[in-house]
Design a protein around this motif. Structure first.
Motif, mmCIF file in Angstrom:
data_model
loop_
_atom_site.group_PDB
_atom_site.id
_atom_site.type_symbol
_atom_site.label_atom_id
_atom_site.label_comp_id
_atom_site.label_asym_id
_atom_site.label_seq_id
_atom_site.Cartn_x
_atom_site.Cartn_y
_atom_site.Cartn_z
ATOM 1 N N TRP A 64 0.820 -1.213 0.000
ATOM 2 C CA TRP A 64 0.000 0.000 0.000
ATOM 3 C C TRP A 64 0.853 1.262 0.000
ATOM 4 C CZ3 TRP A 64 -4.824 -0.589 3.698
ATOM 5 C CH2 TRP A 64 -5.692 -1.533 3.143
ATOM 6 N N SER A 65 2.085 1.172 0.472
ATOM 7 C CA SER A 65 2.972 2.340 0.455
ATOM 8 C C SER A 65 3.238 2.812 -0.970
ATOM 9 C CB SER A 65 4.301 2.007 1.138
ATOM 10 O OG SER A 65 4.117 1.746 2.507
ATOM 11 N N PHE A 66 3.079 1.887 -1.910
ATOM 12 C CA PHE A 66 3.290 2.231 -3.312
ATOM 13 C C PHE A 66 1.965 2.331 -4.053
ATOM 14 C CE2 PHE A 66 7.108 0.083 -1.762
ATOM 15 C CZ PHE A 66 8.050 1.074 -2.000
ATOM 16 N N ILE A 248 4.437 9.163 0.370
ATOM 17 C CA ILE A 248 4.586 9.563 1.775
ATOM 18 C C ILE A 248 3.243 9.460 2.491
ATOM 19 C CG2 ILE A 248 5.157 11.451 3.347
ATOM 20 C CD1 ILE A 248 7.567 10.206 1.955
ATOM 21 N N ARG A 249 2.199 9.929 1.825
ATOM 22 C CA ARG A 249 0.853 9.862 2.410
ATOM 23 C C ARG A 249 0.457 8.420 2.711
ATOM 24 N NH1 ARG A 249 -3.692 6.924 0.330
ATOM 25 N NH2 ARG A 249 -5.558 7.777 1.274
ATOM 26 N N THR A 250 0.671 7.524 1.742
ATOM 27 C CA THR A 250 0.269 6.133 1.906
ATOM 28 C C THR A 250 1.155 5.406 2.909
ATOM 29 O OG1 THR A 250 -0.414 6.187 -0.420
ATOM 30 C CG2 THR A 250 -0.354 4.042 0.647
ATOM 31 N N LEU A 251 2.426 5.787 2.945
ATOM 32 C CA LEU A 251 3.349 5.190 3.911
ATOM 33 C C LEU A 251 2.875 5.478 5.333
ATOM 34 C CD1 LEU A 251 6.052 3.619 4.017
ATOM 35 C CD2 LEU A 251 7.196 5.827 4.299
ATOM 36 N N PHE A 252 2.464 6.713 5.582
ATOM 37 C CA PHE A 252 1.946 7.078 6.898
ATOM 38 C C PHE A 252 0.638 6.349 7.197
ATOM 39 C CE2 PHE A 252 5.104 10.334 7.023
ATOM 40 C CZ PHE A 252 5.176 10.766 8.346
ATOM 41 N N LEU A 253 -0.233 6.223 6.180
ATOM 42 C CA LEU A 253 -1.516 5.548 6.375
ATOM 43 C C LEU A 253 -1.312 4.077 6.721
ATOM 44 C CD1 LEU A 253 -4.599 5.409 6.258
ATOM 45 C CD2 LEU A 253 -4.408 5.052 3.781
ATOM 46 N N THR A 254 -0.485 3.379 5.944
ATOM 47 C CA THR A 254 -0.266 1.954 6.199
ATOM 48 C C THR A 254 0.462 1.735 7.525
ATOM 49 O OG1 THR A 254 1.716 2.097 4.796
ATOM 50 C CG2 THR A 254 -0.269 1.245 3.786
ATOM 51 N N PHE A 255 1.323 2.677 7.885
ATOM 52 C CA PHE A 255 1.984 2.570 9.183
ATOM 53 C C PHE A 255 0.963 2.648 10.310
ATOM 54 C CE2 PHE A 255 3.761 4.587 12.979
ATOM 55 C CZ PHE A 255 4.757 3.676 13.294
ATOM 56 N N SER A 256 -0.069 3.467 10.121
ATOM 57 C CA SER A 256 -1.081 3.615 11.169
ATOM 58 C C SER A 256 -1.789 2.290 11.438
ATOM 59 C CB SER A 256 -2.096 4.700 10.790
ATOM 60 O OG SER A 256 -2.877 4.300 9.681
ATOM 61 N N PHE A 257 -2.053 1.507 10.381
ATOM 62 C CA PHE A 257 -2.706 0.212 10.575
ATOM 63 C C PHE A 257 -1.732 -0.822 11.131
ATOM 64 C CE2 PHE A 257 -5.690 2.201 7.633
ATOM 65 C CZ PHE A 257 -6.887 1.912 8.273
ATOM 66 N N ARG A 389 -0.816 14.615 1.405
ATOM 67 C CA ARG A 389 0.381 14.185 2.151
ATOM 68 C C ARG A 389 0.435 14.875 3.498
ATOM 69 N NH1 ARG A 389 5.548 17.088 0.251
ATOM 70 N NH2 ARG A 389 4.490 18.628 1.557
ATOM 71 N N ASN A 390 0.293 16.204 3.498
ATOM 72 C CA ASN A 390 0.381 16.960 4.749
ATOM 73 C C ASN A 390 -0.755 16.593 5.709
ATOM 74 O OD1 ASN A 390 2.614 18.260 3.729
ATOM 75 N ND2 ASN A 390 1.503 20.094 3.084
ATOM 76 N N ALA A 391 -1.963 16.423 5.165
ATOM 77 C CA ALA A 391 -3.112 16.064 6.000
ATOM 78 C C ALA A 391 -2.898 14.712 6.678
ATOM 79 C CB ALA A 391 -4.391 16.032 5.152
ATOM 80 N N MET A 392 -2.356 13.748 5.918
ATOM 81 C CA MET A 392 -2.132 12.422 6.483
ATOM 82 C C MET A 392 -1.045 12.444 7.550
ATOM 83 S SD MET A 392 -3.158 9.350 6.594
ATOM 84 C CE MET A 392 -4.199 9.234 5.131
ATOM 85 N N MET A 393 0.011 13.183 7.323
ATOM 86 C CA MET A 393 1.110 13.255 8.293
ATOM 87 C C MET A 393 0.611 13.816 9.622
ATOM 88 S SD MET A 393 4.189 14.556 5.762
ATOM 89 C CE MET A 393 5.399 14.746 7.062
ATOM 90 N N ILE A 394 -0.169 14.883 9.545
ATOM 91 C CA ILE A 394 -0.720 15.499 10.755
ATOM 92 C C ILE A 394 -1.645 14.511 11.479
ATOM 93 C CG2 ILE A 394 -2.244 17.321 11.638
ATOM 94 C CD1 ILE A 394 -1.252 19.053 9.235
ATOM 95 N N SER A 395 -2.484 13.813 10.697
ATOM 96 C CA SER A 395 -3.457 12.882 11.273
ATOM 97 C C SER A 395 -2.789 11.698 11.947
ATOM 98 C CB SER A 395 -4.412 12.382 10.184
ATOM 99 O OG SER A 395 -5.124 13.451 9.603
#
Length: 441
Positions: A64-66, A248-257, A389-395
Protein backbone atom coordinates in the motif's frame (compact mmCIF):
# COMPACT_ATOMS: atom_id res chain seq x y z
CA UNK A 1 -11.74 6.96 -29.20
CA UNK A 2 -14.51 9.50 -28.78
CA UNK A 3 -14.34 11.35 -25.48
CA UNK A 4 -17.62 12.46 -23.96
CA UNK A 5 -18.09 15.29 -21.48
CA UNK A 6 -19.77 14.73 -18.16
CA UNK A 7 -22.87 16.72 -17.38
CA UNK A 8 -22.44 19.60 -14.94
CA UNK A 9 -25.26 18.20 -12.79
CA UNK A 10 -23.69 14.91 -11.69
CA UNK A 11 -26.38 13.26 -9.57
CA UNK A 12 -26.04 10.74 -6.77
CA UNK A 13 -27.71 8.20 -9.07
CA UNK A 14 -25.05 8.71 -11.75
CA UNK A 15 -22.27 8.30 -9.22
CA UNK A 16 -23.95 5.18 -7.86
CA UNK A 17 -24.32 3.62 -11.32
CA UNK A 18 -20.71 4.44 -12.16
CA UNK A 19 -19.65 2.83 -8.87
CA UNK A 20 -21.62 -0.43 -9.21
CA UNK A 21 -18.81 -2.41 -10.94
CA UNK A 22 -16.30 -0.98 -8.47
CA UNK A 23 -18.51 -2.18 -5.57
CA UNK A 24 -18.14 -5.77 -6.66
CA UNK A 25 -14.41 -5.51 -7.28
CA UNK A 26 -13.81 -3.75 -3.96
CA UNK A 27 -15.98 -6.30 -2.21
CA UNK A 28 -13.80 -9.07 -3.63
CA UNK A 29 -10.59 -7.62 -2.18
CA UNK A 30 -11.49 -7.75 1.55
CA UNK A 31 -13.30 -11.03 0.88
CA UNK A 32 -9.85 -12.51 0.22
CA UNK A 33 -8.72 -11.25 3.63
CA UNK A 34 -11.84 -12.67 5.28
CA UNK A 35 -11.35 -16.06 3.59
CA UNK A 36 -7.66 -16.14 4.54
CA UNK A 37 -8.53 -15.18 8.11
CA UNK A 38 -11.23 -17.85 8.17
CA UNK A 39 -8.86 -20.51 6.81
CA UNK A 40 -6.34 -19.71 9.53
CA UNK A 41 -8.97 -19.09 12.23
CA UNK A 42 -10.36 -22.58 11.89
CA UNK A 43 -7.08 -24.48 12.24
CA UNK A 44 -7.67 -24.73 15.99
CA UNK A 45 -4.62 -22.73 17.16
CA UNK A 46 -4.32 -18.98 17.77
CA UNK A 47 -0.75 -18.90 16.41
CA UNK A 48 -1.91 -19.27 12.79
CA UNK A 49 -4.28 -16.32 13.00
CA UNK A 50 -1.75 -14.20 14.96
CA UNK A 51 0.99 -14.95 12.41
CA UNK A 52 -1.29 -14.15 9.48
CA UNK A 53 -2.35 -10.88 11.12
CA UNK A 54 1.23 -9.68 11.61
CA UNK A 55 2.56 -10.94 8.28
CA UNK A 56 -0.28 -9.49 6.22
CA UNK A 57 0.01 -6.17 8.09
CA UNK A 58 3.68 -5.93 7.11
CA UNK A 59 3.17 -6.95 3.49
CA UNK A 60 0.14 -4.65 3.22
CA UNK A 61 2.17 -1.74 4.56
CA UNK A 62 4.83 -2.37 1.92
CA UNK A 63 2.42 -2.78 -1.01
CA UNK A 64 0.00 0.00 0.00
CA UNK A 65 2.97 2.34 0.46
CA UNK A 66 3.29 2.23 -3.31
CA UNK A 67 -0.39 2.86 -3.88
CA UNK A 68 0.69 6.01 -5.73
CA UNK A 69 1.17 3.73 -8.73
CA UNK A 70 -2.62 3.46 -8.88
CA UNK A 71 -3.63 6.81 -7.42
CA UNK A 72 -1.09 8.85 -9.37
CA UNK A 73 -2.05 7.05 -12.57
CA UNK A 74 -5.77 7.78 -12.07
CA UNK A 75 -5.35 11.53 -11.56
CA UNK A 76 -2.92 12.09 -14.44
CA UNK A 77 -4.74 9.79 -16.88
CA UNK A 78 -8.15 11.28 -16.04
CA UNK A 79 -6.92 14.83 -16.69
CA UNK A 80 -5.18 13.79 -19.94
CA UNK A 81 -8.39 11.98 -20.91
CA UNK A 82 -10.27 15.24 -20.39
CA UNK A 83 -7.81 16.85 -22.83
CA UNK A 84 -8.04 13.89 -25.26
CA UNK A 85 -4.23 13.46 -25.13
CA UNK A 86 -4.09 9.69 -25.69
CA UNK A 87 -0.42 9.40 -26.60
CA UNK A 88 0.61 11.00 -23.32
CA UNK A 89 -1.73 8.64 -21.46
CA UNK A 90 0.19 5.68 -22.89
CA UNK A 91 3.55 7.24 -22.04
CA UNK A 92 2.39 7.84 -18.46
CA UNK A 93 1.34 4.20 -18.26
CA UNK A 94 4.71 2.94 -19.51
CA UNK A 95 6.70 5.28 -17.24
CA UNK A 96 4.83 3.92 -14.24
CA UNK A 97 5.47 0.34 -15.40
CA UNK A 98 9.21 1.02 -15.30
CA UNK A 99 8.94 2.64 -11.87
CA UNK A 100 6.98 -0.37 -10.55
CA UNK A 101 9.59 -2.86 -11.77
CA UNK A 102 12.39 -0.83 -10.20
CA UNK A 103 10.58 -0.62 -6.85
CA UNK A 104 9.73 -4.33 -6.88
CA UNK A 105 13.34 -5.29 -7.58
CA UNK A 106 14.56 -3.23 -4.63
CA UNK A 107 11.94 -4.77 -2.30
CA UNK A 108 12.91 -8.32 -3.29
CA UNK A 109 16.58 -7.52 -2.67
CA UNK A 110 15.59 -6.28 0.81
CA UNK A 111 13.78 -9.55 1.56
CA UNK A 112 16.15 -10.65 4.42
CA UNK A 113 15.66 -7.30 6.17
CA UNK A 114 11.85 -7.40 5.78
CA UNK A 115 11.61 -10.94 7.15
CA UNK A 116 13.58 -9.84 10.21
CA UNK A 117 11.25 -6.91 11.03
CA UNK A 118 8.65 -8.87 13.06
CA UNK A 119 11.36 -10.20 15.38
CA UNK A 120 12.26 -6.64 16.31
CA UNK A 121 8.83 -5.09 16.81
CA UNK A 122 6.43 -7.89 17.78
CA UNK A 123 6.36 -9.98 20.95
CA UNK A 124 5.38 -13.43 19.66
CA UNK A 125 6.23 -17.06 20.34
CA UNK A 126 8.96 -18.82 18.35
CA UNK A 127 6.35 -20.92 16.52
CA UNK A 128 4.37 -17.83 15.51
CA UNK A 129 7.54 -16.15 14.30
CA UNK A 130 8.39 -19.14 12.10
CA UNK A 131 4.94 -18.97 10.52
CA UNK A 132 5.38 -15.24 9.85
CA UNK A 133 8.70 -15.95 8.09
CA UNK A 134 7.07 -18.56 5.86
CA UNK A 135 4.30 -16.18 4.76
CA UNK A 136 6.59 -13.22 4.09
CA UNK A 137 9.11 -15.31 2.14
CA UNK A 138 6.43 -16.24 -0.38
CA UNK A 139 4.35 -13.04 -0.55
CA UNK A 140 7.33 -10.76 -1.22
CA UNK A 141 7.83 -12.57 -4.54
CA UNK A 142 4.34 -11.48 -5.68
CA UNK A 143 5.10 -7.76 -5.34
CA UNK A 144 6.17 -7.16 -9.01
CA UNK A 145 2.79 -8.46 -10.18
CA UNK A 146 0.80 -6.60 -7.52
CA UNK A 147 2.41 -3.22 -8.24
CA UNK A 148 1.91 -3.60 -11.99
CA UNK A 149 -1.75 -4.49 -11.42
CA UNK A 150 -2.09 -1.26 -9.41
CA UNK A 151 -1.12 0.69 -12.52
CA UNK A 152 -3.53 -1.17 -14.78
CA UNK A 153 -6.40 -0.52 -12.33
CA UNK A 154 -5.46 3.18 -12.20
CA UNK A 155 -5.39 3.38 -16.00
CA UNK A 156 -8.88 1.96 -16.42
CA UNK A 157 -10.32 4.08 -13.62
CA UNK A 158 -8.76 7.15 -15.19
CA UNK A 159 -10.48 6.57 -18.55
CA UNK A 160 -13.75 5.69 -16.75
CA UNK A 161 -13.68 2.01 -17.73
CA UNK A 162 -14.69 0.91 -14.26
CA UNK A 163 -16.08 -2.41 -15.50
CA UNK A 164 -12.65 -3.45 -16.79
CA UNK A 165 -10.80 -2.33 -13.65
CA UNK A 166 -13.37 -4.20 -11.58
CA UNK A 167 -13.05 -7.34 -13.70
CA UNK A 168 -9.28 -7.25 -13.17
CA UNK A 169 -9.60 -7.06 -9.38
CA UNK A 170 -12.37 -9.67 -9.24
CA UNK A 171 -10.31 -12.07 -11.37
CA UNK A 172 -7.33 -11.71 -9.05
CA UNK A 173 -9.44 -12.15 -5.92
CA UNK A 174 -11.41 -15.16 -7.15
CA UNK A 175 -8.22 -16.91 -8.25
CA UNK A 176 -6.74 -16.05 -4.86
CA UNK A 177 -9.68 -17.51 -2.94
CA UNK A 178 -9.86 -20.69 -5.03
CA UNK A 179 -6.12 -21.37 -4.95
CA UNK A 180 -5.64 -20.52 -1.25
CA UNK A 181 -8.62 -22.66 -0.26
CA UNK A 182 -7.31 -25.56 -2.36
CA UNK A 183 -3.79 -25.35 -0.92
CA UNK A 184 -5.03 -25.12 2.68
CA UNK A 185 -8.09 -27.39 2.70
CA UNK A 186 -7.00 -30.02 0.17
CA UNK A 187 -3.20 -30.02 0.43
CA UNK A 188 -2.99 -28.94 4.11
CA UNK A 189 -0.26 -26.37 3.33
CA UNK A 190 -1.65 -24.02 6.03
CA UNK A 191 -0.04 -20.56 6.07
CA UNK A 192 2.29 -21.43 3.16
CA UNK A 193 -0.78 -22.36 1.10
CA UNK A 194 -2.46 -18.98 1.76
CA UNK A 195 0.64 -17.08 0.62
CA UNK A 196 1.21 -19.33 -2.39
CA UNK A 197 -2.39 -18.89 -3.53
CA UNK A 198 -1.94 -15.11 -3.56
CA UNK A 199 1.36 -15.37 -5.43
CA UNK A 200 0.02 -17.52 -8.26
CA UNK A 201 -3.26 -15.59 -8.53
CA UNK A 202 -1.50 -12.26 -9.01
CA UNK A 203 0.79 -13.47 -11.78
CA UNK A 204 -2.01 -15.24 -13.66
CA UNK A 205 -4.12 -12.07 -13.51
CA UNK A 206 -1.20 -9.92 -14.68
CA UNK A 207 -0.55 -12.06 -17.75
CA UNK A 208 -4.22 -12.04 -18.75
CA UNK A 209 -4.69 -8.28 -18.40
CA UNK A 210 -1.38 -7.17 -19.91
CA UNK A 211 -2.39 -8.94 -23.11
CA UNK A 212 -5.90 -7.49 -22.91
CA UNK A 213 -4.63 -3.94 -22.26
CA UNK A 214 -2.19 -4.02 -25.18
CA UNK A 215 -5.02 -4.94 -27.57
CA UNK A 216 -7.38 -2.45 -25.92
CA UNK A 217 -4.97 0.46 -26.44
CA UNK A 218 -4.39 -0.37 -30.10
CA UNK A 219 -8.11 -0.71 -30.80
CA UNK A 220 -9.54 2.20 -28.75
CA UNK A 221 -6.70 4.75 -28.80
CA UNK A 222 -5.23 3.66 -32.13
CA UNK A 223 -1.77 4.04 -30.61
CA UNK A 224 0.89 1.32 -30.50
CA UNK A 225 2.60 1.34 -27.05
CA UNK A 226 6.34 1.93 -27.47
CA UNK A 227 9.10 2.46 -24.92
CA UNK A 228 10.34 5.56 -26.74
CA UNK A 229 10.73 9.17 -25.60
CA UNK A 230 9.78 8.26 -22.04
CA UNK A 231 12.70 10.10 -20.44
CA UNK A 232 11.43 13.70 -20.56
CA UNK A 233 12.80 15.62 -17.52
CA UNK A 234 9.76 17.89 -17.08
CA UNK A 235 7.30 14.99 -17.36
CA UNK A 236 9.35 12.80 -15.04
CA UNK A 237 9.66 15.60 -12.46
CA UNK A 238 5.89 16.13 -12.44
CA UNK A 239 5.31 12.39 -12.15
CA UNK A 240 7.88 12.15 -9.37
CA UNK A 241 6.33 15.00 -7.36
CA UNK A 242 2.82 13.54 -7.61
CA UNK A 243 3.95 9.99 -6.87
CA UNK A 244 6.32 10.93 -4.06
CA UNK A 245 3.65 12.91 -2.20
CA UNK A 246 1.18 10.03 -2.49
CA UNK A 247 3.93 7.61 -1.44
CA UNK A 248 4.59 9.56 1.78
CA UNK A 249 0.85 9.86 2.41
CA UNK A 250 0.27 6.13 1.91
CA UNK A 251 3.35 5.19 3.91
CA UNK A 252 1.95 7.08 6.90
CA UNK A 253 -1.52 5.55 6.37
CA UNK A 254 -0.27 1.95 6.20
CA UNK A 255 1.98 2.57 9.18
CA UNK A 256 -1.08 3.62 11.17
CA UNK A 257 -2.71 0.21 10.58
CA UNK A 258 0.54 -1.56 11.37
CA UNK A 259 0.58 0.52 14.57
CA UNK A 260 -2.86 -0.87 15.47
CA UNK A 261 -1.47 -4.39 15.06
CA UNK A 262 1.59 -3.45 17.13
CA UNK A 263 -0.46 -2.07 20.04
CA UNK A 264 -2.76 -5.09 19.84
CA UNK A 265 0.23 -7.42 20.16
CA UNK A 266 1.22 -5.58 23.35
CA UNK A 267 -2.16 -6.52 24.84
CA UNK A 268 -1.53 -10.22 24.08
CA UNK A 269 -1.89 -12.68 21.18
CA UNK A 270 -5.59 -13.26 21.95
CA UNK A 271 -6.34 -9.53 21.55
CA UNK A 272 -4.11 -9.37 18.47
CA UNK A 273 -6.05 -12.23 16.86
CA UNK A 274 -9.47 -10.82 17.86
CA UNK A 275 -8.58 -7.39 16.50
CA UNK A 276 -7.45 -9.06 13.25
CA UNK A 277 -10.96 -10.49 12.92
CA UNK A 278 -12.65 -7.15 13.67
CA UNK A 279 -10.34 -5.28 11.30
CA UNK A 280 -11.75 -7.38 8.47
CA UNK A 281 -15.07 -5.57 9.04
CA UNK A 282 -13.35 -2.16 8.87
CA UNK A 283 -11.44 -3.15 5.75
CA UNK A 284 -14.59 -4.52 4.14
CA UNK A 285 -16.44 -1.25 4.79
CA UNK A 286 -13.53 0.87 3.56
CA UNK A 287 -13.20 -1.04 0.30
CA UNK A 288 -16.95 -0.85 -0.25
CA UNK A 289 -17.08 2.91 0.39
CA UNK A 290 -13.94 3.44 -1.67
CA UNK A 291 -16.00 2.47 -4.72
CA UNK A 292 -17.47 5.98 -4.60
CA UNK A 293 -14.03 7.49 -4.06
CA UNK A 294 -12.55 5.55 -6.99
CA UNK A 295 -15.38 6.63 -9.30
CA UNK A 296 -15.09 10.22 -8.10
CA UNK A 297 -11.34 10.26 -8.87
CA UNK A 298 -12.04 9.88 -12.59
CA UNK A 299 -14.94 12.37 -12.61
CA UNK A 300 -12.95 14.95 -10.64
CA UNK A 301 -9.87 14.52 -12.84
CA UNK A 302 -12.00 14.91 -15.95
CA UNK A 303 -13.66 18.05 -14.54
CA UNK A 304 -10.25 19.56 -13.68
CA UNK A 305 -8.98 18.76 -17.17
CA UNK A 306 -12.06 20.49 -18.65
CA UNK A 307 -11.88 23.38 -16.13
CA UNK A 308 -15.53 22.73 -15.20
CA UNK A 309 -15.92 23.91 -11.61
CA UNK A 310 -19.70 23.36 -11.51
CA UNK A 311 -19.26 19.71 -12.44
CA UNK A 312 -16.49 19.38 -9.86
CA UNK A 313 -18.45 20.84 -6.93
CA UNK A 314 -21.58 18.85 -7.75
CA UNK A 315 -19.58 15.61 -7.91
CA UNK A 316 -17.93 16.33 -4.55
CA UNK A 317 -21.20 17.11 -2.76
CA UNK A 318 -23.19 14.18 -4.13
CA UNK A 319 -20.39 11.63 -3.71
CA UNK A 320 -19.89 12.55 -0.05
CA UNK A 321 -23.63 12.29 0.63
CA UNK A 322 -24.11 8.90 -1.02
CA UNK A 323 -20.97 7.55 0.68
CA UNK A 324 -22.33 8.54 4.11
CA UNK A 325 -25.77 7.02 3.45
CA UNK A 326 -24.17 3.77 2.33
CA UNK A 327 -21.97 3.72 5.45
CA UNK A 328 -25.07 3.93 7.64
CA UNK A 329 -26.50 0.86 5.89
CA UNK A 330 -23.21 -1.02 6.40
CA UNK A 331 -23.23 -0.17 10.12
CA UNK A 332 -26.80 -1.43 10.46
CA UNK A 333 -25.86 -4.73 8.80
CA UNK A 334 -22.84 -5.08 11.11
CA UNK A 335 -25.04 -4.47 14.13
CA UNK A 336 -27.37 -7.29 13.06
CA UNK A 337 -25.02 -9.90 11.59
CA UNK A 338 -21.54 -9.32 13.07
CA UNK A 339 -21.71 -12.14 15.64
CA UNK A 340 -22.76 -14.68 13.03
CA UNK A 341 -19.91 -13.60 10.77
CA UNK A 342 -17.37 -13.79 13.61
CA UNK A 343 -18.55 -17.32 14.37
CA UNK A 344 -17.88 -18.29 10.76
CA UNK A 345 -14.41 -16.72 10.75
CA UNK A 346 -13.20 -18.54 13.87
CA UNK A 347 -14.22 -21.53 15.96
CA UNK A 348 -11.95 -20.55 18.87
CA UNK A 349 -14.24 -19.58 21.79
CA UNK A 350 -11.87 -17.10 23.47
CA UNK A 351 -11.50 -15.17 20.20
CA UNK A 352 -15.26 -15.11 19.72
CA UNK A 353 -15.77 -13.85 23.30
CA UNK A 354 -13.18 -11.06 22.95
CA UNK A 355 -14.48 -10.02 19.50
CA UNK A 356 -18.06 -9.69 20.78
CA UNK A 357 -16.94 -7.15 23.40
CA UNK A 358 -15.69 -4.71 20.74
CA UNK A 359 -18.39 -5.00 18.06
CA UNK A 360 -19.64 -1.50 18.89
CA UNK A 361 -16.55 0.01 17.26
CA UNK A 362 -17.06 -1.66 13.88
CA UNK A 363 -20.60 -0.25 13.95
CA UNK A 364 -19.55 3.33 14.76
CA UNK A 365 -16.49 3.72 12.53
CA UNK A 366 -17.86 3.33 8.92
CA UNK A 367 -20.14 6.44 8.84
CA UNK A 368 -17.46 8.57 10.51
CA UNK A 369 -14.74 7.28 8.15
CA UNK A 370 -16.84 7.76 4.98
CA UNK A 371 -15.91 11.46 4.83
CA UNK A 372 -12.15 10.96 4.78
CA UNK A 373 -12.43 8.12 2.25
CA UNK A 374 -14.34 10.37 -0.14
CA UNK A 375 -12.06 13.37 0.39
CA UNK A 376 -9.13 11.15 -0.57
CA UNK A 377 -10.78 10.43 -3.92
CA UNK A 378 -11.39 14.13 -4.56
CA UNK A 379 -7.80 15.16 -3.84
CA UNK A 380 -6.32 12.27 -5.83
CA UNK A 381 -8.49 13.03 -8.86
CA UNK A 382 -7.37 16.66 -8.71
CA UNK A 383 -3.72 15.51 -8.27
CA UNK A 384 -3.56 17.80 -5.22
CA UNK A 385 -1.10 15.43 -3.63
CA UNK A 386 0.92 17.80 -1.47
CA UNK A 387 -2.19 18.53 0.57
CA UNK A 388 -3.21 14.89 1.11
CA UNK A 389 0.38 14.19 2.15
CA UNK A 390 0.38 16.96 4.75
CA UNK A 391 -3.11 16.06 6.00
CA UNK A 392 -2.13 12.42 6.48
CA UNK A 393 1.11 13.26 8.29
CA UNK A 394 -0.72 15.50 10.76
CA UNK A 395 -3.46 12.88 11.27
CA UNK A 396 -1.10 9.95 11.86
CA UNK A 397 1.07 11.84 14.34
CA UNK A 398 -2.08 12.86 16.24
CA UNK A 399 -3.32 9.26 16.09
CA UNK A 400 -0.09 7.79 17.49
CA UNK A 401 -0.06 10.23 20.40
CA UNK A 402 -3.72 9.64 21.31
CA UNK A 403 -3.49 5.85 20.84
CA UNK A 404 -0.57 5.52 23.26
CA UNK A 405 -2.48 7.38 25.96
CA UNK A 406 -5.90 5.77 25.32
CA UNK A 407 -4.56 2.21 25.07
CA UNK A 408 -2.60 2.61 28.27
CA UNK A 409 -5.62 3.75 30.26
CA UNK A 410 -8.54 2.02 28.49
CA UNK A 411 -6.96 -1.09 26.98
CA UNK A 412 -8.40 -2.42 23.73
CA UNK A 413 -11.36 -0.05 23.89
CA UNK A 414 -8.85 2.79 23.95
CA UNK A 415 -7.15 1.37 20.86
CA UNK A 416 -10.41 1.29 18.93
CA UNK A 417 -11.38 4.78 20.14
CA UNK A 418 -8.06 6.11 18.86
CA UNK A 419 -8.77 4.52 15.44
CA UNK A 420 -12.11 6.34 15.36
CA UNK A 421 -10.38 9.63 16.22
CA UNK A 422 -7.86 8.96 13.44
CA UNK A 423 -10.68 8.93 10.87
CA UNK A 424 -11.95 12.23 12.25
CA UNK A 425 -8.46 13.77 12.11
CA UNK A 426 -8.19 12.79 8.44
CA UNK A 427 -11.53 14.37 7.52
CA UNK A 428 -10.82 17.63 9.36
CA UNK A 429 -7.36 18.12 7.86
CA UNK A 430 -8.51 17.36 4.30
CA UNK A 431 -11.45 19.73 4.68
CA UNK A 432 -8.99 22.42 5.78
CA UNK A 433 -6.98 22.01 2.55
CA UNK A 434 -10.02 21.76 0.23
CA UNK A 435 -9.83 25.35 -1.07
CA UNK A 436 -6.43 24.57 -2.61
CA UNK A 437 -8.21 22.48 -5.27
CA UNK A 438 -10.45 25.38 -6.32
CA UNK A 439 -7.37 27.33 -7.45
CA UNK A 440 -7.06 24.90 -10.37
CA UNK A 441 -10.19 26.37 -11.99
Amino acid sequence: MINKSYQSNITRKQIFLLSIPVFFSNLATPLVGIIDTGLMGNLGEVKYLAATSIATSIITMIIWSFGFLRMGTVGIVAQLFGKSDYREIIKTLLRNFLIALLIATIIILLKPFIINLPKIYFSTSTETQELINIYLSVRILSIPAELTLYILVGFYLGIQKTKISSLLIITSCLLNIVLSSFFVLSLDLKIFGVALGTLIANYLTLIIFLVYTYNFIIKKFQVIPKFEKLIVPAKLLKLFNINFNIFIRTLFLTFSFLWVTYLGSKLGEDFLAANAILMQFIILASFFLDAYAFSTEGVVGFAVGRKNIKSFLTAVKNSIQISFYTALIISLLYLIFSKQIINIITDIEILRFISYKYIIWIVIIPPVASFCYQFDGVFIGATQTKEIRNAMMISVVSFIITSIYLTEYFGNHGLWLSLLLFMIFRSLTLNYFFNKILKKF
